[in-house]
Design a protein around this motif. Sequence first.
Motif, PDB file in Angstrom:
ATOM      1  N   LEU A  85      37.761  38.902  38.779  1.00  0.00           N
ATOM      2  CA  LEU A  85      39.018  38.634  39.468  1.00  0.00           C
ATOM      3  C   LEU A  85      39.068  39.326  40.828  1.00  0.00           C
ATOM      4  N   ASP A 300      39.658  32.577  35.939  1.00  0.00           N
ATOM      5  CA  ASP A 300      39.637  33.160  37.280  1.00  0.00           C
ATOM      6  C   ASP A 300      40.099  32.174  38.336  1.00  0.00           C
ATOM      7  N   VAL A 303      43.909  31.999  38.173  1.00  0.00           N
ATOM      8  CA  VAL A 303      44.534  33.195  38.745  1.00  0.00           C
ATOM      9  C   VAL A 303      44.505  33.138  40.277  1.00  0.00           C
ATOM     10  N   LEU A 304      43.385  32.689  40.842  1.00  0.00           N
ATOM     11  CA  LEU A 304      43.273  32.597  42.297  1.00  0.00           C
ATOM     12  C   LEU A 304      44.288  31.614  42.872  1.00  0.00           C
ATOM     13  N   GLN A 306      47.110  30.704  41.519  1.00  0.00           N
ATOM     14  CA  GLN A 306      48.438  31.295  41.350  1.00  0.00           C
ATOM     15  C   GLN A 306      48.713  32.362  42.413  1.00  0.00           C
ATOM     16  N   ASN A 307      47.731  33.220  42.667  1.00  0.00           N
ATOM     17  CA  ASN A 307      47.905  34.279  43.663  1.00  0.00           C
ATOM     18  C   ASN A 307      48.091  33.715  45.069  1.00  0.00           C
ATOM     19  N   GLU A 308      47.333  32.666  45.389  1.00  0.00           N
ATOM     20  CA  GLU A 308      47.477  32.047  46.707  1.00  0.00           C
ATOM     21  C   GLU A 308      48.862  31.441  46.890  1.00  0.00           C
ATOM     22  N   ALA A 310      51.607  32.395  45.315  1.00  0.00           N
ATOM     23  CA  ALA A 310      52.594  33.474  45.348  1.00  0.00           C
ATOM     24  C   ALA A 310      52.617  34.196  46.693  1.00  0.00           C
ATOM     25  N   SER A 311      51.477  34.239  47.378  1.00  0.00           N
ATOM     26  CA  SER A 311      51.404  34.977  48.648  1.00  0.00           C
ATOM     27  C   SER A 311      51.602  34.094  49.875  1.00  0.00           C
ATOM     28  N   LYS A 312      51.762  32.790  49.673  1.00  0.00           N
ATOM     29  CA  LYS A 312      51.890  31.872  50.798  1.00  0.00           C
ATOM     30  C   LYS A 312      53.121  32.198  51.644  1.00  0.00           C
ATOM     31  N   ALA A 316      51.447  40.982  53.968  1.00  0.00           N
ATOM     32  CA  ALA A 316      51.188  42.167  53.150  1.00  0.00           C
ATOM     33  C   ALA A 316      51.832  43.396  53.772  1.00  0.00           C
TER      34      ALA A 316
END
Length: 337
Positions: A85, A300, A303-304, A306-308, A310-312, A316
Amino acid sequence: MNEVAKITTAKDWASDQEVRWCPGCGDYAVLKAVQRTMPDLGTAREKTVFISGIGCSSRFPYYMASYGFHTIHGRACAVATGTKLANPELDVWIITGDGDALSIGGNHTMHLLRRNLDCQLLLFNNEIYGLTKGQYSPTSRIGTRSPSTPFGSVDRPANPCAFALGSGARFVARGIDVHKNLVDVLKAAHAHRGSSFVEIYQNCVVYNDDVFASFTDKGVAAEKQLWLVAGEKMLFAGGSKGLALDMDRHMLKVVEGDSDEVLVHDPRNRAVAHMLAEMPAASFPVALGVLYEDPAPTFDSAVLVQNEAASKGKTADLQALVSKGQTWMVEKEPRPE
């Protein structure tokens, strides 16, 4: 294909460390098979990592000229999950044993397989705890005499491939440490996207020597080994015998000769894969090669994505994250002791 990977040889994958297993140990053969396999996979050494737990097999990462992590007992799958991950580009291999993966690490193995992390898990099964001087393991047969079972084990042994299938694994295979076909099994496991589970029958010459002789000895190998090939009939004993379905009892049976009754291997058939994994050794051959393969989306990759999502559109900001929610300031100085 990565240009670095094109020019590697088996020697390029061997580290400069002295290989320290008992003379005659089956681990040597598995190590050589993996080292011979790696140059053909199109993976660079700097993008490859071998992760192990505890046991004789778990010395493996020291002997590969790649990244490696010798972790703690039963936790190789957990560490491998975090590694994949954190760096999805890595080609992750897990090296474990029957005790490491099915006893203290049984829960981690199960969750790795059901999640379908993209990795290769090689389980060296010698049906004994070799590193800690020969105690019986989860796969030891009933009656096994050892320092921890001096009167013979009364435990029913775990079946690694049946365990993997029951855990939701999408690729399940078997091999033998010294067999030439092991390289082909490893290549098939690597080509599969998702968790590839490979049980390798590995002889422990010190504490459980010749435990697999009933199907590995040259005199009985043809009669007792069934090497599965997708799309081909399940024939063994030089083609003189095959496996068919007993429709009355809904189980496999051995039939004489090559007939229309003989099953054609379909790796996507989970029900038949379970039957192959659990065939009684006394009256059936041992199923080898790829028992089951039915690809599905990997953990994996999900998860990638989903993370992309969520961060769109977000920036940071570690300080903002730390300060989020309830915060307070300590105004007073600590009291002197």
